[in-house]
Design a protein around this motif. Structure first.
Motif, PDB file in Angstrom:
ATOM      1  N   PRO A   9      -5.068  38.313   6.045  1.00  0.00           N
ATOM      2  CA  PRO A   9      -4.390  39.538   5.614  1.00  0.00           C
ATOM      3  C   PRO A   9      -5.380  40.703   5.556  1.00  0.00           C
ATOM      4  CG  PRO A   9      -3.850  37.697   4.166  1.00  0.00           C
ATOM      5  CD  PRO A   9      -4.947  37.231   5.072  1.00  0.00           C
ATOM      6  N   GLY A  10      -5.010  41.817   6.113  1.00  0.00           N
ATOM      7  CA  GLY A  10      -5.880  42.988   6.100  1.00  0.00           C
ATOM      8  C   GLY A  10      -6.897  43.008   7.225  1.00  0.00           C
ATOM      9  N   GLY A  11      -6.828  42.047   8.133  1.00  0.00           N
ATOM     10  CA  GLY A  11      -7.759  42.017   9.263  1.00  0.00           C
ATOM     11  C   GLY A  11      -8.762  40.895   9.138  1.00  0.00           C
ATOM     12  N   GLY A  12      -9.418  40.610  10.216  1.00  0.00           N
ATOM     13  CA  GLY A  12     -10.387  39.518  10.229  1.00  0.00           C
ATOM     14  C   GLY A  12      -9.737  38.217  10.632  1.00  0.00           C
ATOM     15  N   ALA A  13     -10.504  37.143  10.541  1.00  0.00           N
ATOM     16  CA  ALA A  13     -10.036  35.844  11.005  1.00  0.00           C
ATOM     17  C   ALA A  13     -10.662  34.745  10.174  1.00  0.00           C
ATOM     18  CB  ALA A  13     -10.402  35.662  12.482  1.00  0.00           C
ATOM     19  N   ALA A  14     -10.011  33.588  10.177  1.00  0.00           N
ATOM     20  CA  ALA A  14     -10.518  32.428   9.443  1.00  0.00           C
ATOM     21  C   ALA A  14     -10.364  31.183  10.294  1.00  0.00           C
ATOM     22  CB  ALA A  14      -9.766  32.262   8.126  1.00  0.00           C
ATOM     23  N   VAL A  15     -11.285  30.240  10.097  1.00  0.00           N
ATOM     24  CA  VAL A  15     -11.218  28.959  10.802  1.00  0.00           C
ATOM     25  C   VAL A  15     -11.857  27.895   9.922  1.00  0.00           C
ATOM     26  CG1 VAL A  15     -13.426  29.319  12.012  1.00  0.00           C
ATOM     27  CG2 VAL A  15     -11.713  27.773  12.998  1.00  0.00           C
ATOM     28  N   ALA A  16     -11.283  26.708   9.927  1.00  0.00           N
ATOM     29  CA  ALA A  16     -11.865  25.579   9.210  1.00  0.00           C
ATOM     30  C   ALA A  16     -12.829  24.861  10.143  1.00  0.00           C
ATOM     31  CB  ALA A  16     -10.769  24.621   8.754  1.00  0.00           C
ATOM     32  N   LEU A  17     -14.046  24.645   9.680  1.00  0.00           N
ATOM     33  CA  LEU A  17     -15.068  23.959  10.462  1.00  0.00           C
ATOM     34  C   LEU A  17     -15.622  22.797   9.664  1.00  0.00           C
ATOM     35  CD1 LEU A  17     -17.054  27.100  11.697  1.00  0.00           C
ATOM     36  CD2 LEU A  17     -15.456  25.731  13.064  1.00  0.00           C
ATOM     37  N   ASP A  18     -15.816  21.665  10.342  1.00  0.00           N
ATOM     38  CA  ASP A  18     -16.472  20.567   9.629  1.00  0.00           C
ATOM     39  C   ASP A  18     -17.981  20.711   9.756  1.00  0.00           C
ATOM     40  OD1 ASP A  18     -17.385  19.353  12.041  1.00  0.00           O
ATOM     41  OD2 ASP A  18     -15.532  18.200  12.234  1.00  0.00           O
ATOM     42  N   ASP A  19     -18.705  19.844   9.063  1.00  0.00           N
ATOM     43  CA  ASP A  19     -20.164  19.970   9.009  1.00  0.00           C
ATOM     44  C   ASP A  19     -20.810  19.866  10.392  1.00  0.00           C
ATOM     45  OD1 ASP A  19     -20.093  20.310   6.292  1.00  0.00           O
ATOM     46  OD2 ASP A  19     -20.530  18.214   5.812  1.00  0.00           O
ATOM     47  N   LEU A 135     -13.955  35.683   8.207  1.00  0.00           N
ATOM     48  CA  LEU A 135     -14.700  36.770   8.830  1.00  0.00           C
ATOM     49  C   LEU A 135     -13.988  38.101   8.657  1.00  0.00           C
ATOM     50  CD1 LEU A 135     -15.470  35.017  12.256  1.00  0.00           C
ATOM     51  CD2 LEU A 135     -16.979  35.161  10.253  1.00  0.00           C
ATOM     52  N   SER A 136     -14.763  39.137   8.364  1.00  0.00           N
ATOM     53  CA  SER A 136     -14.223  40.500   8.367  1.00  0.00           C
ATOM     54  C   SER A 136     -13.954  40.907   9.820  1.00  0.00           C
ATOM     55  CB  SER A 136     -15.247  41.456   7.746  1.00  0.00           C
ATOM     56  OG  SER A 136     -16.374  41.571   8.612  1.00  0.00           O
ATOM     57  N   PRO A 137     -13.244  42.023  10.047  1.00  0.00           N
ATOM     58  CA  PRO A 137     -13.052  42.465  11.435  1.00  0.00           C
ATOM     59  C   PRO A 137     -14.364  42.664  12.184  1.00  0.00           C
ATOM     60  CG  PRO A 137     -11.526  43.611   9.990  1.00  0.00           C
ATOM     61  CD  PRO A 137     -12.445  42.824   9.104  1.00  0.00           C
ATOM     62  N   THR A 194      -8.720  31.479  20.713  1.00  0.00           N
ATOM     63  CA  THR A 194      -7.903  31.696  19.510  1.00  0.00           C
ATOM     64  C   THR A 194      -8.406  32.909  18.720  1.00  0.00           C
ATOM     65  OG1 THR A 194      -9.219  30.148  18.154  1.00  0.00           O
ATOM     66  CG2 THR A 194      -7.314  29.264  19.338  1.00  0.00           C
ATOM     67  N   LEU A 195      -9.701  33.205  18.804  1.00  0.00           N
ATOM     68  CA  LEU A 195     -10.209  34.400  18.119  1.00  0.00           C
ATOM     69  C   LEU A 195      -9.698  35.657  18.799  1.00  0.00           C
ATOM     70  CD1 LEU A 195     -11.860  35.677  15.900  1.00  0.00           C
ATOM     71  CD2 LEU A 195     -13.930  35.314  17.273  1.00  0.00           C
ATOM     72  N   VAL A 196      -9.681  35.661  20.124  1.00  0.00           N
ATOM     73  CA  VAL A 196      -9.117  36.813  20.863  1.00  0.00           C
ATOM     74  C   VAL A 196      -7.662  37.023  20.475  1.00  0.00           C
ATOM     75  CG1 VAL A 196      -8.432  37.653  23.142  1.00  0.00           C
ATOM     76  CG2 VAL A 196     -10.706  36.678  22.815  1.00  0.00           C
ATOM     77  N   THR A 197      -6.892  35.932  20.480  1.00  0.00           N
ATOM     78  CA  THR A 197      -5.467  36.015  20.139  1.00  0.00           C
ATOM     79  C   THR A 197      -5.287  36.542  18.716  1.00  0.00           C
ATOM     80  OG1 THR A 197      -4.992  34.159  21.608  1.00  0.00           O
ATOM     81  CG2 THR A 197      -3.332  34.705  19.959  1.00  0.00           C
ATOM     82  N   THR A 198      -6.122  36.055  17.803  1.00  0.00           N
ATOM     83  CA  THR A 198      -6.042  36.490  16.399  1.00  0.00           C
ATOM     84  C   THR A 198      -6.331  37.973  16.258  1.00  0.00           C
ATOM     85  OG1 THR A 198      -6.661  34.309  15.563  1.00  0.00           O
ATOM     86  CG2 THR A 198      -7.095  36.184  14.133  1.00  0.00           C
ATOM     87  N   LEU A 199      -7.357  38.450  16.943  1.00  0.00           N
ATOM     88  CA  LEU A 199      -7.741  39.856  16.815  1.00  0.00           C
ATOM     89  C   LEU A 199      -6.727  40.780  17.480  1.00  0.00           C
ATOM     90  CD1 LEU A 199     -11.600  39.644  17.386  1.00  0.00           C
ATOM     91  CD2 LEU A 199     -10.354  39.821  15.236  1.00  0.00           C
ATOM     92  N   MET A 200      -5.980  40.255  18.438  1.00  0.00           N
ATOM     93  CA  MET A 200      -4.973  41.073  19.124  1.00  0.00           C
ATOM     94  C   MET A 200      -3.641  41.071  18.407  1.00  0.00           C
ATOM     95  SD  MET A 200      -5.792  40.141  23.109  1.00  0.00           S
ATOM     96  CE  MET A 200      -4.432  41.128  23.710  1.00  0.00           C
ATOM     97  N   SER A 201      -3.471  40.153  17.432  1.00  0.00           N
ATOM     98  CA  SER A 201      -2.156  40.048  16.760  1.00  0.00           C
ATOM     99  C   SER A 201      -1.984  41.105  15.684  1.00  0.00           C
ATOM    100  CB  SER A 201      -2.004  38.658  16.156  1.00  0.00           C
ATOM    101  OG  SER A 201      -2.974  38.431  15.165  1.00  0.00           O
TER     102      SER A 201
END
Length: 201
Positions: A9-19, A135-137, A194-201
């Protein structure tokens, strides 16, 4: 969210990463930094104005990965080189362009890779297996640039030049020594997409 970026919400992106994923991305970003190098001003407390106008190299790098990251601007390997005079003119234009742009390009790529490392180092584990990267934008744009550079670097090592090469990689046998690098290349491509798609949405 596992394995792909989603919008915040408000821009940026998130992803779950394992160790393991965190460790792989961080290691690749560090290797990219080492390959790009410290930059022209790393050793010298020189005049900042002089550094601003410092000229970069005029010849393409010898390393194939660096050539992929910093290609010639006016030389197309698939284009008919034309006459010797035309080829020489394009080479001169490429050298001039490289002289005045490569230092800035290297600085930008270094900053993107450092941004990836900093955000990973700042992660707080949410459970025993990994963390959620938010991540912020601006950080998202750094990640996008770094993911692209990492894929270019790995693609150069794998000698990928077009889509047909990528198709062949899917069919490599498990015992092929290139397989781990191929898996990293494909995985980073999925993250990047998926990051490109997220930033374009």
């Amino acid at each position: 969210m596992p394995g792909h970026f989603e919008p915040l919400p408000g821009g940026g992106a998130a992803v779950a990463l394992d160790d393991v994923e965190i460790s792989i991305i961080r290691s690749l970003a560090v290797q990219l930094l080492e390959l790009i190098g410290p930059g022209p001003g790393a050793d010298a407390p020189a005049d900042p104005l002089a550094e601003l106008f410092a000229e970069g190299p005029s010849e393409p790098p010898a390393d194939p990965v660096l050539r992929r990251l910093f290609p010639d601007a006016y030389v197309d390997p698939e284009r008919d080189p034309g006459s010797a005079a035309e080829a020489e003119e394009r080479r001169e234009h490429s050298a001039e362009f490289r002289r005045y742009t490569e230092n800035d390009l290297r600085a930008g790529k270094r900053e993107n890779a450092l941004g990836v490392i900093r955000t990973l180092d700042a992660l707080a584990p949410v459970d025993e297996g990994g963390a959620v990267l938010k991540l912020s934008p601006e950080q998202s744009r750094q990640w996008l640039g770094a993911l692209n550079d990492l894929r270019l670097a790995i693609g150069a090592r794998l000698e990928i030049s077009d889509e047909d090469d990528t198709d062949l990689l899917y069919r490599l046998p498990e015992e092929d020594p290139r397989k781990p690098m191929v898996l990293a290349y494909l995985w980073l491509g999925g993250l990047q997409e998926t990051l490109v798609t997220t930033l374009m949405s």
